[in-house]
Design an enzyme around this catalytic site. Structure first.
Site, PDB file in Angstrom:
ATOM      1  CE  LYS A 281     120.398  81.477  79.939  1.00 49.25           C
ATOM      2  NZ  LYS A 281     119.663  80.494  79.133  1.00 49.25           N
TER       3      LYS A 281
ATOM      4  CG  ASP B 167     118.014  84.922  79.499  1.00 52.82           C
ATOM      5  OD1 ASP B 167     117.012  84.425  80.051  1.00 52.82           O
ATOM      6  OD2 ASP B 167     118.582  84.395  78.524  1.00 52.82           O
TER       7      ASP B 167
ATOM      8  CB  ALA C  64     122.415  84.243  79.159  1.00 58.09           C
TER       9      ALA C  64
END
Length: 265
Positions: A11, A136, A100
Site C-alpha cells: 500500500k 496497518d 506495509a
C-alpha cells in the site's frame, strides 16, 4: 481444498496526518491508504503434521518478528488450535519500506487460513484481533482504498481508480517506532512541516540523502510526490503509464530500487 495461493498487496499512504499522541503511546492518525499492484505471493498448503516455512528472502527467517508467524500465532491462540501447513512466501515488496509489506503478509495469513480451513471468522473479528499486531493490519485485511483513522481501526471505504505509480526505495529499511519517535522529538522542539505526510519532515532531517530521492521524482513531472508511511520509500503519481515509464528509465541506476506499479482497486 488443500492449497491456497494468495496475492499479498502493498500500500501507499496518500497523505498521513498525525492528530495527537495517546496516553498508551500510540498516535491517532488520518490517512488515505491505497493498495498497489506491487505484491508478494503466499502459498499455503495443508500438511498432516508440523509446520514448514520458506521464503526467497533469506532475511525473513521464522522468528518472532516475522509477521507471518505473528499472524499464525495469533490465530492459533484465538481459536485454541494448531495448524499443520507449509507456508511459502515469495517476497517482492522491500522490507521496512513504508509499504506495509510485512503487515500485508500477516493479513494474508489470517485471511488465507480463514478460507483454507473454512473457519468462518468475520472480517471485523480478524481486524479487531490483529490491531495489536500493528496499526496497518485492519486496512491490509480490508485491502481496498480507504480513509483510515484512530490508530488504524477506523476504516472508511473510498472510491479508487487505477493510476500510474513509481516507487523509489534507497535499499535500507526504517523502523516505524523509531520514525514516530523522531516525529515526537520534533514536535517537542516546535518543529512542524507542510508535507502531506507528517512523518516525511522528521525522516528527511535525519536521512538527508532522501532529499535527492524526493527532488529527483519531482523533476520527472509527477503531479504528486510524497513519502509513504514511515518511509523510506517515496512514491510519485503520473498522468499516464508512459510518463511513469520514462521517469523510471531516467532514475534507474541512480537509486537502489525503482519500481513501476499502479494503484489497485
Amino acid at each position: 481444498m488443500d492449497q491456497l495461493v494468495i496475492e499479498s498487496r502493498g500500500k501507499i499512504n496518500r497523505g498521513l496526518k498525525i492528530l495527537g499522541k495517546r496516553p498508551d503511546g500510540y498516535h491517532n492518525l488520518d490517512s488515505i491508504m491505497v493498495p498497489i499492484s506491487l505484491k508478494d505471493t503466499i502459498t499455503l498448503t495443508k500438511r498432516d503434521r508440523g509446520l514448514v516455512y520458506e521464503s526467497n528472502n533469506l532475511d525473513l527467517a521464522w522468528t518472532p518478528d516475522n509477521f507471518c508467524k505473528k499472524a499464525l500465532d495469533l490465530l492459533e491462540k484465538k481459536l485454541a488450535r494448531t495448524f499443520s501447513l507449509a507456508i511459502q512466501l515469495e517476497k517482492r515488496i522491500p522490507l521496512g519500506a513504508g509499504l506495509a509489506g510485512g503487515t500485508a503478509n500477516g493479513a494474508s495469513i489470517l485471511k488465507g487460513l480463514n478460507q483454507l480451513y473454512d473457519l468462518k471468522v468475520d472480517l471485523e473479528d480478524l481486524q479487531a484481533w490483529a490491531l495489536d499486531l500493528g496499526a496497518d493490519f485492519p486496512f491490509c485485511l480490508y485491502d481496498r482504498p480507504a480513509r483510515v483513522g484512530g490508530i488504524g481501526e477506523k476504516i472508511q471505504p473510498l472510491e479508487g481508480k487505477e493510476e500510474a505509480i513509481l516507487l523509489v526505495n534507497p535499499g535500507y529499511p526504517l523502523s516505524t517506532p523509531e520514525v514516530y519517535a523522531w516525529y515526537d522529538q520534533d514536535m517537542d522542539r516546535g518543529i512542524q512541516d507542510q508535507a502531506i505526510n507528517d512523518l516525511e519532515g522528521p525522516v528527511l532531517r535525519r536521512k538527508s540523502q532522501l532529499v535527492q530521492v524526493k527532488e529527483s521524482l519531482e523533476a520527472t513531472g509527477a503531479y504528486e510526490v510524497s513519502m509513504s508511511g514511515s518511509g523510506p520509500t517515496f512514491y510519485a503519481v503520473y498522468k499516464s503509464p508512459d510518463q511513469r515509464d520514462r521517469a523510471r528509465e531516467k532514475l534507474e541506476g541512480t537509486f537502489e530500487k525503482v519500481l513501476a506499479c499502479s494503484t489497485a482497486l
